[in-house]
Design an enzyme around this catalytic site. Structure first.
Site, PDB file in Angstrom:
ATOM      1  CE  LYS A  91      -3.773  -2.242   2.122  1.00 54.90           C
ATOM      2  NZ  LYS A  91      -3.372  -3.494   1.971  1.00 54.90           N
ATOM      3  CG  ASP A 125      -2.860  -4.006  -1.674  1.00 54.18           C
ATOM      4  OD1 ASP A 125      -2.982  -5.032  -2.729  1.00 54.18           O
ATOM      5  OD2 ASP A 125      -2.652  -4.309  -0.522  1.00 54.18           O
ATOM      6  CG  MET A 126      -7.699   1.455  -5.327  1.00 53.24           C
ATOM      7  SD  MET A 126      -6.535   2.695  -6.010  1.00 53.24           S
ATOM      8  CE  MET A 126      -6.247   2.453  -7.794  1.00 53.24           C
ATOM      9  NE  ARG A 176      -4.976  -8.290  -5.883  1.00 54.36           N
ATOM     10  CZ  ARG A 176      -4.330  -7.554  -4.935  1.00 54.36           C
ATOM     11  NH1 ARG A 176      -4.845  -6.693  -4.495  1.00 54.36           N
ATOM     12  NH2 ARG A 176      -3.139  -8.143  -4.877  1.00 54.36           N
ATOM     13  CE  LYS A 179     -18.663  -8.493  -5.123  1.00 57.01           C
ATOM     14  NZ  LYS A 179     -19.790  -9.186  -4.261  1.00 57.01           N
ATOM     15  N   GLY A 180     -13.976  -3.696  -3.648  1.00 64.35           N
ATOM     16  CA  GLY A 180     -13.495  -2.489  -3.021  1.00 64.35           C
ATOM     17  C   GLY A 180     -13.926  -2.818  -1.374  1.00 64.35           C
ATOM     18  CB  THR A 218     -14.624 -11.884  -6.136  1.00 65.12           C
ATOM     19  OG1 THR A 218     -15.844 -11.815  -5.507  1.00 65.12           O
ATOM     20  CG2 THR A 218     -14.828 -12.686  -7.087  1.00 65.12           C
TER      21      THR A 218
HETATM   22  P1  FDA Z   1     -18.688 -10.219  -0.818  1.00 66.90           P
HETATM   23  O1  FDA Z   1     -18.351  -9.258   0.025  1.00 66.90           O
HETATM   24  O2  FDA Z   1     -19.914 -10.224  -1.475  1.00 66.90           O
HETATM   25  O3  FDA Z   1     -18.349 -11.577  -0.307  1.00 66.90           O
HETATM   26  C1  FDA Z   1     -18.708 -12.605  -0.963  1.00 66.90           C
HETATM   27  C2  FDA Z   1     -18.809 -13.696   0.137  1.00 66.90           C
HETATM   28  O4  FDA Z   1     -17.655 -13.908   0.604  1.00 66.90           O
HETATM   29  C3  FDA Z   1     -19.784 -13.417   1.442  1.00 66.90           C
HETATM   30  O5  FDA Z   1     -20.977 -13.896   1.404  1.00 66.90           O
HETATM   31  C4  FDA Z   1     -18.741 -13.939   2.613  1.00 66.90           C
HETATM   32  O6  FDA Z   1     -19.549 -15.198   2.916  1.00 66.90           O
HETATM   33  C5  FDA Z   1     -17.406 -14.177   2.060  1.00 66.90           C
HETATM   34  N1  FDA Z   1     -16.448 -13.377   2.378  1.00 66.90           N
HETATM   35  C6  FDA Z   1     -16.077 -12.103   2.070  1.00 66.90           C
HETATM   36  N2  FDA Z   1     -15.067 -11.559   2.973  1.00 66.90           N
HETATM   37  C7  FDA Z   1     -14.923 -12.299   3.844  1.00 66.90           C
HETATM   38  C8  FDA Z   1     -14.229 -12.381   5.053  1.00 66.90           C
HETATM   39  N3  FDA Z   1     -13.488 -11.544   5.283  1.00 66.90           N
HETATM   40  N4  FDA Z   1     -14.389 -13.163   5.862  1.00 66.90           N
HETATM   41  C9  FDA Z   1     -15.218 -14.416   5.771  1.00 66.90           C
HETATM   42  N5  FDA Z   1     -16.120 -14.417   4.628  1.00 66.90           N
HETATM   43  C10 FDA Z   1     -15.976 -13.479   3.762  1.00 66.90           C
HETATM   44  N6  FDA Z   1     -10.065  -3.987  -1.610  1.00 66.90           N
HETATM   45  C11 FDA Z   1      -9.818  -2.798  -2.125  1.00 66.90           C
HETATM   46  O7  FDA Z   1     -10.314  -1.853  -1.717  1.00 66.90           O
HETATM   47  N7  FDA Z   1      -8.248  -2.597  -2.497  1.00 66.90           N
HETATM   48  C12 FDA Z   1      -7.695  -4.043  -2.707  1.00 66.90           C
HETATM   49  O8  FDA Z   1      -6.339  -3.455  -3.273  1.00 66.90           O
HETATM   50  C13 FDA Z   1      -8.008  -5.179  -2.339  1.00 66.90           C
HETATM   51  N8  FDA Z   1      -7.330  -6.343  -2.664  1.00 66.90           N
HETATM   52  C14 FDA Z   1      -7.790  -7.528  -2.492  1.00 66.90           C
HETATM   53  C15 FDA Z   1      -6.857  -8.512  -2.886  1.00 66.90           C
HETATM   54  C16 FDA Z   1      -7.643  -9.921  -3.087  1.00 66.90           C
HETATM   55  C17 FDA Z   1      -7.005 -11.031  -3.369  1.00 66.90           C
HETATM   56  C18 FDA Z   1      -8.927 -10.110  -2.516  1.00 66.90           C
HETATM   57  C19 FDA Z   1      -9.644 -11.144  -2.519  1.00 66.90           C
HETATM   58  C20 FDA Z   1      -9.885  -8.710  -2.164  1.00 66.90           C
HETATM   59  C21 FDA Z   1      -9.246  -7.745  -2.284  1.00 66.90           C
HETATM   60  N9  FDA Z   1      -9.873  -6.534  -1.704  1.00 66.90           N
HETATM   61  C22 FDA Z   1      -9.402  -5.439  -1.906  1.00 66.90           C
HETATM   62  C23 FDA Z   1     -10.972  -6.606  -1.031  1.00 66.90           C
HETATM   63  C24 FDA Z   1     -12.141  -6.803  -1.900  1.00 66.90           C
HETATM   64  O9  FDA Z   1     -12.546  -5.327  -2.211  1.00 66.90           O
HETATM   65  C25 FDA Z   1     -13.688  -7.033  -0.910  1.00 66.90           C
HETATM   66  O10 FDA Z   1     -13.980  -6.197  -0.240  1.00 66.90           O
HETATM   67  C26 FDA Z   1     -13.629  -8.360  -0.462  1.00 66.90           C
HETATM   68  O11 FDA Z   1     -12.930  -9.185  -1.174  1.00 66.90           O
HETATM   69  C27 FDA Z   1     -15.186  -8.814  -0.134  1.00 66.90           C
HETATM   70  O12 FDA Z   1     -15.771  -8.914  -1.317  1.00 66.90           O
HETATM   71  P2  FDA Z   1     -16.052 -10.264  -2.182  1.00 66.90           P
HETATM   72  O13 FDA Z   1     -15.878  -9.702  -3.489  1.00 66.90           O
HETATM   73  O14 FDA Z   1     -15.488 -11.401  -1.426  1.00 66.90           O
HETATM   74  O15 FDA Z   1     -17.665 -10.232  -2.093  1.00 66.90           O
END
Ligand code: FDA
Length: 303
Positions: A91, A125-126, A176, A179-180, A218
């Site tokens: 970051k 990272d963003m 990458r 969602k954020g 995700t």
């Molecule tokens: P969503 O939030 O809809 O979650 C889908 C399902 O996954 C949920 O129903 C839940 O069950 C499960 N889940 C999600 N997160 C969980 C947790 N922490 N613990 C347990 N279960 C969980 N964001 C950002 O702003 N800047 C960045 O640089 C990054 N980098 C990044 C790298 C990688 C490899 C990942 C996977 C994610 C990120 N993120 C990120 C975070 C991303 O923006 C997002 O907030 C989270 O991944 C949660 O969103 P989902 O896409 O998983 O969907």
């Protein structure tokens, strides 16, 4: 559920640190370089890739920046010495972006030079929307000299589609899509889950159609399936994309299935002493996480 998550948000910081650690520990690979290296090795042995992140952000004093810089240099030595299959994620606020932009660039370039020497991929990272312009500017500048550098776009931001198209024009090759994680206002971001997911898919599709290597980051199983179908229907080769997940999020079954079906899968592996502040900040920024922690805690108690 919003009231419930907000209630938890107020309660979790009152919990003793040991109790928070008990639940949070599966989301980070310990506090030391050694524990992180072990975690990465174990993932590599199972056929997964990694990107390692040293916890910390928003450094407030420029003097404090030297520590993360040194730690990232050591991390890259370790990755190289132990032949780990891992890149790094960092970051820019941890390198001083919010205090002294020029100094932050110098720190960043020091890490880029080392990464190039060791043949290690660097993902920026963003962070929240106050950092987006600077982060993309650093990325564009870095990419020209150090091609093994990638950025991140967040599908909740309205601007991300334009950013992607502009980056394609400028020759971007690796992004990458996530969602954020931060809380952003409706003036600049989608608020509804479905719109965020649709935009996520659109960004993945646009990237792949424009020859950008895409990290599909995700845990949303519907979204993973949508991307998988698109990849299959369009005969997209595995060297053009990968799936990514955060360490500890319970979707191992899906990740193993993806791996077994020939997709590349990368875990994001955070580690380091800043885990408590990191967990608490994440919680304040996104109260939904409180719900995940709560669910985990009860799973832990009943197991
Ligand atoms: P969503 O939030 O809809 O979650 C889908 C399902 O996954 C949920 O129903 C839940 O069950 C499960 N889940 C999600 N997160 C969980 C947790 N922490 N613990 C347990 N279960 C969980 N964001 C950002 O702003 N800047 C960045 O640089 C990054 N980098 C990044 C790298 C990688 C490899 C990942 C996977 C994610 C990120 N993120 C990120 C975070 C991303 O923006 C997002 O907030 C989270 O991944 C949660 O969103 P989902 O896409 O998983 O969907």
């Amino acid at each position: 559920m919003e009231w419930f998550n907000n209630f938890l948000l107020n309660v979790v910081p009152l919990a003793p640190k040991w109790a928070v650690r008990l639940v949070a520990k599966k989301y980070f690979a310990g506090e030391t370089l050694e524990s992180a290296a072990q975690e990465i090795q174990s993932l590599n042995q199972k056929g997964f890739y990694s990107t390692a992140d040293i916890l910390g952000e928003n450094v407030e004093d420029i003097e404090e920046v030297q520590q993360p810089v040194e730690s990232y240099l050591e991390l890259m030595e370790k990755i190289s010495d132990e032949n780990l299959n891992s890149g790094i994620s960092l970051k820019l606020t941890q390198l001083g972006l919010k205090i002294d932009k020029e100094q932050a660039w110098k720190n960043f370039e020091k890490l880029l030079e080392k990464a190039e020497e060791q043949n290690i991929f660097v993902r920026i990272d963003m962070e929240d929307s106050s950092c987006t312009d600077d982060t993309l500017e650093f990325y564009q500048k870095a990419r020209k000299k150090y091609p093994d550098t990638g950025a991140v776009l967040q599908s909740y931001l309205y601007r991300s589609e334009n950013d992607l198209l502009e980056m394609v024009e400028n020759g971007t090759t690796n992004l990458r899509i996530c969602k954020g994680i931060y809380t952003e206002p409706p003036e600049i971001s989608y608020q509804e889950r479905e719109l965020i997911s649709d935009n996520f898919f659109k960004l993945v599709r646009l990237g792949l159609e424009n020859d950008v290597y895409i990290g599909i980051a995700t845990h949303d199983l519907d979204l993973i399936e949508r991307c998988e179908n698109f990849i299959e229907d369009n005969d997209i080769e595995p060297e053009n994309y990968e799936f990514q997940a955060l360490l500890g999020v319970p979707i191992e079954k899906t990740l193993k299935r993806l791996r077994d079906n020939g997709h590349k899968v990368r875990y994001y592996v955070p580690f380091g002493g800043e885990w408590y502040a990191y967990s608490m900040r994440r919680l304040q920024e996104n109260p939904d996480l409180a719900g995940y922690i709560f669910k985990d805690f009860f799973k832990l108690k009943s197991s």
